[in-house]
Design an enzyme around this catalytic site. Structure first.
Site, PDB file in Angstrom:
ATOM      1  N   GLU A   1       0.962  -1.246  -0.037  1.00 19.21           N
ATOM      2  CA  GLU A   1      -0.034  -0.138  -0.158  1.00 19.21           C
ATOM      3  C   GLU A   1       0.893   1.183   0.162  1.00 19.21           C
ATOM      4  OE1 GLU A   1      -2.832  -0.254   3.189  1.00 19.21           O
ATOM      5  OE2 GLU A   1      -3.722  -2.412   2.483  1.00 19.21           O
TER       6      GLU A   1
ATOM      7  N   GLU B   1      -4.589  -9.714   0.521  1.00 16.15           N
ATOM      8  CA  GLU B   1      -4.880  -9.694   2.127  1.00 16.15           C
ATOM      9  C   GLU B   1      -6.282  -9.381   2.151  1.00 16.15           C
ATOM     10  OE1 GLU B   1      -2.975  -6.789   4.980  1.00 16.15           O
ATOM     11  OE2 GLU B   1      -1.085  -7.071   3.575  1.00 16.15           O
TER      12      GLU B   1
END
Length: 501
Positions: A118, A265
């Site tokens: 991210e 995830e």
């Protein structure tokens, strides 16, 4: 010789086809755990639950070594702190590949690298260098002749798509368009995949009641709660599919196609603080088991049905050292002692499971000091209240009369009885977890499928399962069909396989 080479190439092609069958469920392994088990025990837990794909948040040498020769596919990570140095230096990238990839292949089955996590939203100062880091690492893989074996991607947060619903109108945040375009071109050129961390839990919480909880948990929706994209008229019976379709449509908006999406995830916290009412054991159990069934049906989201959604669950252990909200420490599937947090089931209802479970056992570690084994037996059979009667002379488990054997029985009896209450498989470092049933002859270890002594069983395996048609027989038929076609082709070519094998 030429014919033999051609035949070997054909077999390689067939192998790729056969092994490409099936979506997989993997698991993330974080290490911010107070009582993190030794790597060998982590691997035993993975094997006990038939987990065939794992993702590490770094390139932990001890875990990579423990995964050697297991066949488990490993997705390693460049940490966010490493991205800047690798993006600025090709030599740093080459060193990283040499130290963290080439040094373990082929024994450890490393198949992918996450470059940061991210980065665009959590580390903006590194965003301009992210593409360079990916490119430098790929060049290092090419130089090591590993580029066909190991793929490179970077996990994005869903936050790079400001408005994921309706999926048909989803677009990336224009602030990141230049970087994302470069990365998509890279993924397309290297035949890699777009990776995303997709959490319906967070999207549901942010929606403030706009979407029903059932939608986030893959539960059936009533007719008045149906979610429909007004532009495509696609029905979305769960938020997970909608998020993945939002990603595919955002990619298409930048004129790219054919790049599969892999979820690096996803998960649901099983415990939370006073302001986190939806982080409950029941919701986590429902989400994970429904997720597993969803991935197992082999199809993609409504707009991309031909792309199965390969998924990594967040996460194996509860990382109790993490800061932030209470829920941040409660995403794990298993406790550090190997017992599951809640029941997990892979059954798709098409076939009866044998026992419906996979067992793990606690046995004496090979090579453990005799003094340590004696201390362990004395504790297990004394304060630990293990049933050590079967290892007494003349009883079923007395022979072979060795400390190793007697300790294994005592350790396991204690562990099976007490792990639900926090009992561990350690015994001063003389014990190890295994998925191999140590029972023999008339000596049955607690936890064995044939044991007359009932004990707590871990939950069913949560590795890859068969397609939605309901049986692994379909995969077998597919493989048989490929092999039949190959033989037919060789026959038509007038090739006798005995001449080339």
């Amino acid at each position: 010789m030429k014919l033999q080479i051609q035949f070997q190439a054909l077999l390689l092609f067939v192998g790729v086809l056969v092994n490409s069958v099936g979506a997989y469920i993997g698991v993330n392994i974080g290490t911010d755990v107070t009582n993190l088990p030794p790597p060998v025990e982590i691997v035993a837990i993975l094997r006990a639950h038939q987990i065939t794909h794992v993702r590490l948040f770094d390139s932990d040498a001890r875990i990579l070594n423990a995964l050697s020769a297991t066949g488990i596919q490993v997705h390693v990570s460049v940490t966010n702190q490493e991205v800047l140095g690798i993006g600025e230096s090709t030599s740093a990238a080459a060193t990283w590949i040499s130290k963290n990839i080439a040094a373990y292949l082929p024994s450890t089955n490393i198949t992918a690298i996450s470059v940061g996590s991210e980065v665009l939203t959590s580390l903006p100062n590194a965003a301009p260098i992210l593409f360079s880091a990916m490119s430098n690492l790929h060049k290092a893989l090419v130089a090591s002749n590993l580029n066909d074996r190991v793929k490179i991607s970077t996990p994005f947060a869903m936050d790079v798509i400001p408005n994921p619903f309706p999926p048909s109108t989803a677009n990336f945040n224009s602030t990141f368009n230049t970087t994302i375009f470069q990365i998509l071109q890279f993924l397309k050129n290297t035949k890699s995949f777009y990776t995303v961390n997709a959490y319906p839990y967070y999207e549901y919480v942010k929606s403030n009641g706009i979407f029903p909880l059932e939608y986030a948990l893959f539960k059936p929706l009533s007719s008045v709660k149906q979610i429909v994209d007004p532009n495509t008229l696609f029905h979305y019976d769960n938020m997970y599919d909608a998020l993945i379709d939002a990603v595919y449509n955002s990619i298409a908006a930048l004129n790219f196609s054919g790049i599969p999406v892999v979820v690096t995830e996803t998960g649901w916290p099983w415990f939370g603080g006073a302001t986190e009412p939806d982080a409950t054991l029941g919701n986590a159990e429902t989400y994970i088991n429904n997720l597993i069934r969803r991935v197992a049906n082999e199809s993609g989201p409504p707009s991309q049905r031909s792309f199965p959604i390969h998924t990594y669950i967040y996460e194996l252990f509860n990382e109790d050292k993490r800061g932030g909200d209470v829920s941040e420490r409660s995403w794990g599937l298993v406790f550090a002692n190997g017992s599951t947090v809640y029941d997990l089931s892979l059954s798709d209802g098409s076939e009866d499971d044998v026992n419906g479970s996979v067992s793990v056992f606690c046995i004496a570690r090979q090579g453990a000091e005799e003094s340590g084994l004696r201390d362990g037996i004395n504790w297990a059979c004394g304060p630990g209240r293990a049933n050590c009667g079967p290892v007494q002379e003349g009883r079923a488990c007395y022979m072979p009369d060795t400390l190793q054997n007697h300790a294994s029985f005592a350790y396991n009896d204690y562990y099976q009885k007490m792990r639900g209450a926090g009992g561990t498989c350690d015994f001063g470092g003389t014990a190890v977890i295994t998925s191999v049933d140590p029972s023999y002859g008339s000596c049955r270890f607690t936890g064995s499928s044939n044991s007359s002594t009932s004990g707590p069983f871990p939950s069913p395996a949560f590795g890859p399962v068969g397609p939605s048609s309901g049986s692994s027989r379909n995969v077998d038929i597919f493989r048989f069909g490929i092999l039949f076609a190959v033989n037919a082709l060789l026959y038509l070519l007038g090739v006798n396989t005995r001449d080339i094998l």
